[in-house]
Design a protein around this motif. Structure first.
Motif, PDB file in Angstrom:
ATOM      1  N   SER A 138       0.713  -1.109  -0.141  1.00 16.88           N
ATOM      2  CA  SER A 138       0.110  -0.037   0.164  1.00 16.88           C
ATOM      3  C   SER A 138       0.601   1.566   0.048  1.00 16.88           C
ATOM      4  O   SER A 138       0.212   2.793  -0.767  1.00 16.88           O
ATOM      5  N   PHE A 139       2.243   1.136   0.537  1.00 19.53           N
ATOM      6  CA  PHE A 139       2.695   2.259   0.414  1.00 19.53           C
ATOM      7  C   PHE A 139       3.637   2.481  -0.874  1.00 19.53           C
ATOM      8  O   PHE A 139       3.392   3.963  -1.163  1.00 19.53           O
ATOM      9  N   TYR A 140       4.151   1.730  -1.462  1.00 21.53           N
ATOM     10  CA  TYR A 140       4.075   1.858  -2.559  1.00 21.53           C
ATOM     11  C   TYR A 140       3.501   2.280  -3.753  1.00 21.53           C
ATOM     12  O   TYR A 140       3.492   3.129  -4.690  1.00 21.53           O
ATOM     13  N   MET A 141       2.126   1.981  -3.579  1.00 16.84           N
ATOM     14  CA  MET A 141       0.910   2.714  -4.377  1.00 16.84           C
ATOM     15  C   MET A 141       0.315   3.776  -4.253  1.00 16.84           C
ATOM     16  O   MET A 141       0.050   4.666  -5.259  1.00 16.84           O
ATOM     17  N   LEU A 142       0.436   4.370  -2.794  1.00 19.62           N
ATOM     18  CA  LEU A 142       0.223   5.993  -2.635  1.00 19.62           C
ATOM     19  C   LEU A 142       1.141   6.966  -2.999  1.00 19.62           C
ATOM     20  O   LEU A 142       1.080   7.756  -3.083  1.00 19.62           O
ATOM     21  N   SER A 143       2.560   6.514  -3.035  1.00 17.70           N
ATOM     22  CA  SER A 143       3.444   7.451  -3.782  1.00 17.70           C
ATOM     23  C   SER A 143       2.895   7.774  -4.958  1.00 17.70           C
ATOM     24  O   SER A 143       3.534   8.442  -5.949  1.00 17.70           O
ATOM     25  N   ALA A 144       1.942   6.723  -5.484  1.00 16.89           N
ATOM     26  CA  ALA A 144       1.637   6.794  -7.902  1.00 16.89           C
ATOM     27  C   ALA A 144       0.704   7.873  -6.701  1.00 16.89           C
ATOM     28  O   ALA A 144       0.599   8.342  -8.243  1.00 16.89           O
ATOM     29  N   SER A 145      -0.197   7.425  -6.578  1.00 18.97           N
ATOM     30  CA  SER A 145      -1.233   8.448  -6.433  1.00 18.97           C
ATOM     31  C   SER A 145      -0.438   9.888  -6.200  1.00 18.97           C
ATOM     32  O   SER A 145      -1.430  11.296  -6.290  1.00 18.97           O
ATOM     33  N   GLY A 146       0.458   9.870  -5.136  1.00 18.57           N
ATOM     34  CA  GLY A 146       0.968  11.029  -4.594  1.00 18.57           C
ATOM     35  C   GLY A 146       1.155  11.897  -5.647  1.00 18.57           C
ATOM     36  O   GLY A 146       1.598  13.563  -5.852  1.00 18.57           O
ATOM     37  N   LYS A 147       1.542  11.007  -6.738  1.00 12.95           N
ATOM     38  CA  LYS A 147       2.142  11.757  -7.276  1.00 12.95           C
ATOM     39  C   LYS A 147       1.504  12.579  -8.499  1.00 12.95           C
ATOM     40  O   LYS A 147       1.630  13.878  -9.159  1.00 12.95           O
ATOM     41  N   LYS A 148       0.539  12.168  -8.434  1.00 17.08           N
ATOM     42  CA  LYS A 148      -1.279  12.519  -9.331  1.00 17.08           C
ATOM     43  C   LYS A 148      -1.348  13.905  -8.277  1.00 17.08           C
ATOM     44  O   LYS A 148      -1.803  14.890  -9.429  1.00 17.08           O
ATOM     45  N   GLU A 149      -0.803  15.094  -7.570  1.00 26.42           N
ATOM     46  CA  GLU A 149      -0.728  16.602  -6.709  1.00 26.42           C
ATOM     47  C   GLU A 149       0.292  16.167  -6.732  1.00 26.42           C
ATOM     48  O   GLU A 149       0.366  17.591  -6.157  1.00 26.42           O
ATOM     49  N   GLY A 150       0.871  16.118  -7.538  1.00 26.64           N
ATOM     50  CA  GLY A 150       2.564  16.769  -7.339  1.00 26.64           C
ATOM     51  C   GLY A 150       3.065  16.960  -6.366  1.00 26.64           C
ATOM     52  O   GLY A 150       4.523  17.471  -6.151  1.00 26.64           O
ATOM     53  N   ILE A 151       3.244  15.650  -6.147  1.00 27.83           N
ATOM     54  CA  ILE A 151       4.054  15.331  -4.960  1.00 27.83           C
ATOM     55  C   ILE A 151       5.091  13.913  -4.413  1.00 27.83           C
ATOM     56  O   ILE A 151       4.347  12.926  -5.267  1.00 27.83           O
ATOM     57  N   ASN A 152       6.470  14.404  -5.384  1.00 29.06           N
ATOM     58  CA  ASN A 152       7.488  13.459  -5.512  1.00 29.06           C
ATOM     59  C   ASN A 152       7.523  12.337  -4.399  1.00 29.06           C
ATOM     60  O   ASN A 152       8.514  13.186  -3.449  1.00 29.06           O
ATOM     61  N   PHE A 153       7.455  11.457  -4.368  1.00 30.28           N
ATOM     62  CA  PHE A 153       8.230  10.610  -2.516  1.00 30.28           C
ATOM     63  C   PHE A 153       9.277  10.643  -2.657  1.00 30.28           C
ATOM     64  O   PHE A 153       9.880  11.179  -1.564  1.00 30.28           O
ATOM     65  N   SER A 154      10.033  10.763  -3.401  1.00 28.39           N
ATOM     66  CA  SER A 154      11.369  11.104  -3.162  1.00 28.39           C
ATOM     67  C   SER A 154      12.288  11.866  -2.893  1.00 28.39           C
ATOM     68  O   SER A 154      13.698  11.987  -3.212  1.00 28.39           O
ATOM     69  N   HIS A 155      11.150  13.256  -3.458  1.00 26.05           N
ATOM     70  CA  HIS A 155      11.820  14.794  -3.752  1.00 26.05           C
ATOM     71  C   HIS A 155      11.238  15.429  -3.352  1.00 26.05           C
ATOM     72  O   HIS A 155      11.792  15.983  -3.060  1.00 26.05           O
ATOM     73  N   ASN A 156      10.222  15.343  -2.158  1.00 28.42           N
ATOM     74  CA  ASN A 156       9.571  15.814  -1.154  1.00 28.42           C
ATOM     75  C   ASN A 156      10.352  16.014   0.715  1.00 28.42           C
ATOM     76  O   ASN A 156      10.100  14.250   0.813  1.00 28.42           O
ATOM     77  N   LYS A 157      10.141  17.245   0.850  1.00 23.19           N
ATOM     78  CA  LYS A 157      11.087  17.277   2.158  1.00 23.19           C
ATOM     79  C   LYS A 157       9.793  16.413   3.044  1.00 23.19           C
ATOM     80  O   LYS A 157      10.450  16.261   3.983  1.00 23.19           O
ATOM     81  N   TRP A 158       8.717  17.290   3.105  1.00 25.39           N
ATOM     82  CA  TRP A 158       7.535  16.923   4.080  1.00 25.39           C
ATOM     83  C   TRP A 158       7.234  15.223   3.525  1.00 25.39           C
ATOM     84  O   TRP A 158       7.212  14.861   5.269  1.00 25.39           O
ATOM     85  N   ILE A 159       7.185  14.412   2.619  1.00 24.99           N
ATOM     86  CA  ILE A 159       7.556  12.844   2.297  1.00 24.99           C
ATOM     87  C   ILE A 159       8.756  11.973   3.310  1.00 24.99           C
ATOM     88  O   ILE A 159       8.294  11.342   4.531  1.00 24.99           O
ATOM     89  N   PHE A 160       9.644  12.947   3.224  1.00 22.88           N
ATOM     90  CA  PHE A 160      10.912  12.432   4.562  1.00 22.88           C
ATOM     91  C   PHE A 160      10.654  13.137   6.022  1.00 22.88           C
ATOM     92  O   PHE A 160      10.582  12.536   6.354  1.00 22.88           O
ATOM     93  N   TYR A 161      10.455  13.981   6.054  1.00 20.37           N
ATOM     94  CA  TYR A 161       9.776  14.127   7.591  1.00 20.37           C
ATOM     95  C   TYR A 161       8.540  12.733   8.233  1.00 20.37           C
ATOM     96  O   TYR A 161       8.702  12.724   9.693  1.00 20.37           O
ATOM     97  N   ALA A 162       7.680  12.954   7.064  1.00 24.88           N
ATOM     98  CA  ALA A 162       6.598  11.637   7.455  1.00 24.88           C
ATOM     99  C   ALA A 162       7.573  10.463   8.151  1.00 24.88           C
ATOM    100  O   ALA A 162       7.049   9.544   8.189  1.00 24.88           O
ATOM    101  N   VAL A 163       8.176   9.557   6.420  1.00 22.77           N
ATOM    102  CA  VAL A 163       9.099   9.186   7.074  1.00 22.77           C
ATOM    103  C   VAL A 163       9.174   8.553   8.847  1.00 22.77           C
ATOM    104  O   VAL A 163       9.921   7.816   8.916  1.00 22.77           O
ATOM    105  N   LEU A 164      10.046   9.583   8.464  1.00 25.21           N
ATOM    106  CA  LEU A 164      11.044  10.151   9.669  1.00 25.21           C
ATOM    107  C   LEU A 164      10.014  10.294  10.971  1.00 25.21           C
ATOM    108  O   LEU A 164      10.901   9.063  11.724  1.00 25.21           O
ATOM    109  N   SER A 165       9.405  10.837  11.197  1.00 26.11           N
ATOM    110  CA  SER A 165       8.132  10.116  11.534  1.00 26.11           C
ATOM    111  C   SER A 165       7.592   8.339  11.995  1.00 26.11           C
ATOM    112  O   SER A 165       7.359   8.524  13.745  1.00 26.11           O
ATOM    113  N   VAL A 166       7.451   8.433  11.104  1.00 23.68           N
ATOM    114  CA  VAL A 166       7.563   7.080  10.915  1.00 23.68           C
ATOM    115  C   VAL A 166       8.215   5.954  11.775  1.00 23.68           C
ATOM    116  O   VAL A 166       8.024   4.967  13.185  1.00 23.68           O
TER     117      VAL A 166
END
Length: 298
Positions: A138-166
């Protein structure tokens, strides 16, 4: 009983996430977190006073016992870990949709699982392994959904913050299991909230206050109060669940992440977030994983 307690904690945790999102929208992160730790400390301070100076709470579930300096040191370490998770998590929630941060947070038990297997020797059956694998998918599929909103999981610092929080959250979960074998619920919950507030004072005064006019301005919202209330209830029930001798931190942690149902619903109905169909499929995978883990405990 510990499984049902974990589900109740998950619901309250979802309510906490909704109030947190409302509190952080167009608002400064550090003062909101500072107030959350302050209010949480004020909620638990009376229990310390009544336990230390009266006998009113003796023998009750909310009695706070006197503990050693070494015990306080153990709780301070937990406070540092949790605060690290909260700071990174608050920034990600402020800058990302709930329908993104919720499912990301729901993958936290995967990291907890690995730690539980290595540290506590926990073993999962076929149902539980299937649930974990679905959560990873589900995590990998969510990254595909995020790209539709311009959220690149590999280059978005807020995604990094979310993962760090996890990651910090998973470490905290493993440490909780260690603590709950040695300490009672109130000792951990009361003092870790108070120490978090103490840690937030220099962060507030040294990092945010001097630059308060150069960043997002702070505005008071009543949802800030409910953040602390819902979290206090969710955490107390969570620690209560871990107190059962047969409880498994990997399963409790996974069930707690079912709070994503509440946050996802809020993201759709309250915050009117986008691309809900693709995200809903990701959510279904997460929920199916939760179900398999639950079946694996019976």
């Amino acid at each position: 009983m510990w499984v049902l307690s974990a589900f109740l904690s998950a619901f309250l945790l979802g309510c906490y996430d909704i109030c947190k999102k409302q509190s952080l929208d167009d608002n400064a992160v550090i003062p909101v977190l500072f107030l959350n730790t302050l209010i949480s400390s004020l909620i638990f301070a009376p229990f310390v006073i009544l336990s230390y100076y009266t006998d009113i709470l003796d023998g009750t579930l909310v009695y706070v016992p006197h503990v050693s300096l070494a015990t306080h040191g153990m709780v301070i370490l937990k406070s540092f870990i949790v605060l690290s998770s909260w700071i990174t998590g608050y920034f990600s929630v402020k800058n990302l949709p709930l329908t993104i941060t919720g499912p990301i947070k729901a993958t936290q038990p995967v990291i907890t699982l690995v730690g539980a297997m290595l540290i506590f020797g926990e073993r999962l059956n076929l149902y539980q392994w299937s649930g974990v694998l679905l959560s990873v998918l589900s995590f990998y599929m969510l990254s595909a959904s995020g790209k539709k909103e311009g959220i690149n999981f590999s280059h978005n610092k807020w995604i990094f913050y979310a993962v760090l929080s996890v990651v910090f959250g998973a470490v905290s979960g493993l440490y909780d299991k260690y603590l709950m074998k040695r300490l009672d619920v109130m000792t951990v919950q009361v003092w870790f909230n108070i120490y978090e507030f103490v840690m937030m004072i220099p962060i507030m005064m040294l990092l945010w206050f001097p630059r308060r006019r150069q960043t997002t301005l702070f505005s008071w919202k009543w949802s800030i109060v409910f953040v602390s209330v819902f979290l206090a209830l969710a955490d107390w029930i969570y620690f209560y669940a871990l107190g059962f001798p047969d409880s498994m931190i990997s399963i409790v942690s996974m069930i707690r992440r079912s709070s994503v149902i509440v946050t996802f619903t809020a993201g759709a109905m309250i915050f009117r977030e986008k691309n809900l169909k693709s995200k809903a499929f990701d959510l279904i995978l997460v929920l199916l994983g939760m179900l398999l883990l639950y079946l694996g405990t019976n």
